[in-house]
Write a protein that holds these residues in place. Structure first.
Motif, PDB file in Angstrom:
ATOM      1  N   LEU A 219       0.793  -1.256  -0.119  1.00  0.00           N
ATOM      2  CA  LEU A 219      -0.246   0.060   0.022  1.00  0.00           C
ATOM      3  C   LEU A 219       1.050   1.379  -0.024  1.00  0.00           C
ATOM      4  N   LYS A 220       1.714   1.206   0.835  1.00  0.00           N
ATOM      5  CA  LYS A 220       2.573   2.529   0.829  1.00  0.00           C
ATOM      6  C   LYS A 220       3.526   2.508  -0.333  1.00  0.00           C
ATOM      7  N   SER A 221       4.031   1.643  -1.032  1.00  0.00           N
ATOM      8  CA  SER A 221       4.650   1.638  -2.583  1.00  0.00           C
ATOM      9  C   SER A 221       3.736   2.098  -3.676  1.00  0.00           C
ATOM     10  N   HIS A 222       2.412   1.635  -3.694  1.00  0.00           N
ATOM     11  CA  HIS A 222       1.418   2.122  -4.714  1.00  0.00           C
ATOM     12  C   HIS A 222       1.298   3.540  -4.307  1.00  0.00           C
ATOM     13  N   CYS A 223       0.968   4.149  -3.058  1.00  0.00           N
ATOM     14  CA  CYS A 223       0.683   5.560  -2.900  1.00  0.00           C
ATOM     15  C   CYS A 223       1.941   6.418  -3.267  1.00  0.00           C
ATOM     16  N   ASP A 224       3.142   5.843  -2.967  1.00  0.00           N
ATOM     17  CA  ASP A 224       4.187   6.786  -3.219  1.00  0.00           C
ATOM     18  C   ASP A 224       4.437   6.669  -5.147  1.00  0.00           C
ATOM     19  N   TYR A 225       4.050   5.465  -5.651  1.00  0.00           N
ATOM     20  CA  TYR A 225       3.977   5.615  -7.103  1.00  0.00           C
ATOM     21  C   TYR A 225       2.843   6.228  -7.666  1.00  0.00           C
ATOM     22  N   PHE A 226       1.757   6.583  -7.044  1.00  0.00           N
ATOM     23  CA  PHE A 226       0.903   7.219  -7.263  1.00  0.00           C
ATOM     24  C   PHE A 226       1.330   8.959  -7.481  1.00  0.00           C
ATOM     25  N   ILE A 227       1.902   9.180  -6.399  1.00  0.00           N
ATOM     26  CA  ILE A 227       2.264  10.577  -6.449  1.00  0.00           C
ATOM     27  C   ILE A 227       3.347  10.719  -7.342  1.00  0.00           C
ATOM     28  N   GLN A 228       4.300   9.892  -7.655  1.00  0.00           N
ATOM     29  CA  GLN A 228       5.274   9.884  -8.685  1.00  0.00           C
ATOM     30  C   GLN A 228       4.672  10.048 -10.200  1.00  0.00           C
ATOM     31  N   THR A 229       3.614   9.209 -10.387  1.00  0.00           N
ATOM     32  CA  THR A 229       2.967   9.247 -11.594  1.00  0.00           C
ATOM     33  C   THR A 229       2.044  10.244 -11.825  1.00  0.00           C
ATOM     34  N   LEU A 230       1.815  10.986 -10.846  1.00  0.00           N
ATOM     35  CA  LEU A 230       1.017  12.295 -10.963  1.00  0.00           C
ATOM     36  C   LEU A 230       1.692  13.444 -11.245  1.00  0.00           C
ATOM     37  N   ALA A 231       2.939  13.222 -10.805  1.00  0.00           N
ATOM     38  CA  ALA A 231       4.079  14.576 -11.258  1.00  0.00           C
ATOM     39  C   ALA A 231       4.297  14.614 -12.351  1.00  0.00           C
ATOM     40  N   SER A 232       4.104  13.408 -13.198  1.00  0.00           N
ATOM     41  CA  SER A 232       4.695  13.170 -14.581  1.00  0.00           C
ATOM     42  C   SER A 232       4.129  14.166 -15.327  1.00  0.00           C
ATOM     43  N   LYS A 233       4.659  14.811 -16.657  1.00  0.00           N
ATOM     44  CA  LYS A 233       3.991  15.597 -17.657  1.00  0.00           C
ATOM     45  C   LYS A 233       3.399  14.777 -18.631  1.00  0.00           C
TER      46      LYS A 233
END
Length: 287
Positions: free
Chosen positions: A221-235
């Motif tokens: 869950l922690k890993s998915h949340c971090d990946y979500f934020i990372q993907t959200l920051a992508s252009k």
């Protein structure tokens, strides 16, 4: 994603306007409205929209308001209409028929009404295309502004999920201790403390605790949340990718809830589910 763009300009005694509107849709549904004179430019407009807009239920309206002296419409061939009408009257009198629609009938005959073909110069098309691209720029700017608001809201929702997650982590040691005490008390009440086989009790307790252990779920869950934020920051356009990640987040939350066996932990899980549902609703607006 919803969006709106409008651009207007004057050219050769006429006012040109291009309006672009869109609503949410999983695919690109493009509806073009334009004057007949620009029919041969439809493919160009569609290609540009497909490249820049990507998806959404999109309506593109091109309108030209010409000055009164520039207005042209249908032309009636008066001589030919009179000729047809007189013939119809003669036939009607000869047959002694009773028709009240002779003029209307005459208007439907070939070449009585003709329509002037509008020719579009390259200068006029160039001017219209410039207005179209400006409207498209305004449209994309509108969506970028909306996207910025969505990004802030999605980050907040993930932050709230992680806040509930920390509460679950803090509750975890107490939960295991409470389960051990509950089982021990149950056996004491059932068979008496001196009759409890402690070795067997420890084995069964370890087996049960292993079944409800959520260590892996917490890590994922922690890993998915971090990946979500990372993907959200992508252009890049990652709306579908964010949707897939949110599904994985939901899977871990559901498993965590199924293993909770604790009323307070279940409340935190419900809070995470509520935030995730809001995320899924907002992702419908993300490209």
């Amino acid at each position: 994603m919803t969006g709106y763009g409008l651009s207007t300009a004057d050219y050769a005694n006429a006012k040109y306007s291009v309006e672009i509107k869109s609503l949410n849709s999983k695919f690109l549904e493009l509806n073009l409205k334009y004057p007949k004179a620009f029919s041969d430019k439809e493919l160009i407009l569609r290609n540009v929209c497909s490249k820049d807009i990507e998806r959404g239920k999109v309506s593109v309206s091109i309108n030209i308001e010409r000055a009164s002296g520039e207005i042209t419409g249908a032309t009636i061939n008066t001589a030919l209409l009179t000729h047809y009408y007189n013939q119809l009257v003669a036939v009607n009198d000869k047959l002694n028929a009773n028709s009240q629609n002779l003029l209307q009938t005459a208007l439907t005959f070939p070449e009585v009404i003709s329509y002037k073909e509008e020719n579009v110069s390259e200068d006029e098309w160039s001017h219209l295309y410039s207005i179209f691209t400006q409207s498209l720029t305004n449209f994309n700017k509108f969506r970028e502004d909306e996207g910025s608001v969505l990004k802030t809201d999605l980050e907040l929702r993930i932050k709230n999920i992680l806040s509930y997650f920390k509460s679950v982590e803090a509750l975890e040691p107490k939960r295991l201790s409470a389960i051990r005490d509950k089982f021990a008390q149950f056996l004491e009440d059932a068979v008496g403390k001196i009759n409890v086989d402690q070795n067997r009790f420890e084995q069964e307790l370890i087996y049960y605790i292993d079944k409800i252990d959520i260590t892996e779920e917490k890590t994922r869950l922690k890993s998915h949340c971090d990946y979500f934020i990372q993907t959200l920051a992508s252009k890049d356009a990652n709306g579908k990718k964010l949707g897939f990640i949110s599904q994985e987040i939901g899977r871990e939350i559901n498993t965590m809830g199924a293993k909770a066996n604790d009323a307070q932990m279940q409340q935190f899980v419900v809070g995470m589910k509520e935030e995730l549902e809001k995320i899924k609703e907002q992702l419908l607006n993300v490209l």
